[in-house]
Scaffold this motif. Sequence first.
Motif, mmCIF file in Angstrom:
data_model
loop_
_atom_site.group_PDB
_atom_site.id
_atom_site.type_symbol
_atom_site.label_atom_id
_atom_site.label_comp_id
_atom_site.label_asym_id
_atom_site.label_seq_id
_atom_site.Cartn_x
_atom_site.Cartn_y
_atom_site.Cartn_z
ATOM 1 N N UNK A 22 -43.984 -17.192 -16.604
ATOM 2 C CA UNK A 22 -43.862 -16.635 -15.257
ATOM 3 C C UNK A 22 -42.642 -15.719 -15.169
ATOM 4 N N UNK A 23 -41.499 -16.185 -15.634
ATOM 5 C CA UNK A 23 -40.286 -15.368 -15.564
ATOM 6 C C UNK A 23 -40.442 -14.084 -16.376
ATOM 7 N N UNK A 24 -41.050 -14.188 -17.542
ATOM 8 C CA UNK A 24 -41.280 -12.989 -18.362
ATOM 9 C C UNK A 24 -42.259 -12.027 -17.694
ATOM 10 N N UNK A 29 -42.610 -6.584 -14.885
ATOM 11 C CA UNK A 29 -42.850 -5.674 -13.771
ATOM 12 C C UNK A 29 -41.771 -4.589 -13.699
ATOM 13 N N UNK A 30 -40.543 -4.948 -14.032
ATOM 14 C CA UNK A 30 -39.447 -3.981 -13.980
ATOM 15 C C UNK A 30 -39.668 -2.838 -14.960
ATOM 16 N N UNK A 31 -40.355 -3.112 -16.051
ATOM 17 C CA UNK A 31 -40.620 -2.107 -17.082
ATOM 18 C C UNK A 31 -41.959 -1.414 -16.834
ATOM 19 N N UNK A 32 -42.945 -2.190 -16.450
ATOM 20 C CA UNK A 32 -44.315 -1.672 -16.347
ATOM 21 C C UNK A 32 -44.576 -0.875 -15.078
ATOM 22 N N UNK A 41 -34.180 -10.979 -12.454
ATOM 23 C CA UNK A 41 -35.009 -12.184 -12.433
ATOM 24 C C UNK A 41 -34.203 -13.312 -13.056
ATOM 25 N N UNK A 42 -34.183 -14.456 -12.400
ATOM 26 C CA UNK A 42 -33.488 -15.588 -13.005
ATOM 27 C C UNK A 42 -33.220 -16.711 -12.026
ATOM 28 N N UNK A 43 -32.245 -17.532 -12.371
ATOM 29 C CA UNK A 43 -31.865 -18.657 -11.519
ATOM 30 C C UNK A 43 -31.304 -18.154 -10.204
ATOM 31 N N UNK A 44 -31.643 -18.845 -9.145
ATOM 32 C CA UNK A 44 -31.123 -18.528 -7.815
ATOM 33 C C UNK A 44 -30.054 -19.562 -7.460
ATOM 34 N N UNK A 45 -29.044 -19.110 -6.760
ATOM 35 C CA UNK A 45 -27.950 -19.995 -6.359
ATOM 36 C C UNK A 45 -27.676 -19.820 -4.874
#
Length: 132
Positions: A22-24, A29-32, A41-45
């Motif tokens: 899912x993360x990948x 999307x950022x590239x495509x 994209x990553x951990x949210x704090x």
Amino acid sequence: MIHHVIRFNIKSGVSDEQLDNLLNSLRRQAVAVPAVVSAHVGRAHGEDRAWGANFILNDLDAYWQFITHPAHLETDRLGWPLLDDFTMFDITDDTDPTIGDAIAGLHERRLREFPELVDVVAPPRDPCQANA
């Protein structure tokens, strides 16, 4: 500029491999998607949702291109079944007071034009009512 932000938790029992996929998919999307200016994209704090993504788009046309791009649609199909809790919101420097309605209209249009998503994607929630 429009910052399209999602925050989410995954369901209990989702494997590390499924989460990585899912993360990948979100990162792809950022590239495509040519309309994406930048993405994280990553951990949210700082909130009760563990994961997040932020996609930066120039305008409403770019927003439409983003949410209808095959890479985004694939992430929808892959990701939604894994989610336990999800929120989405947009931040913009556009001073047009109708831009929120315009963004909501794009999401409604997407579900009309891609009816196969209706059973996959939860309709966008009004952020003011998200905690109601």
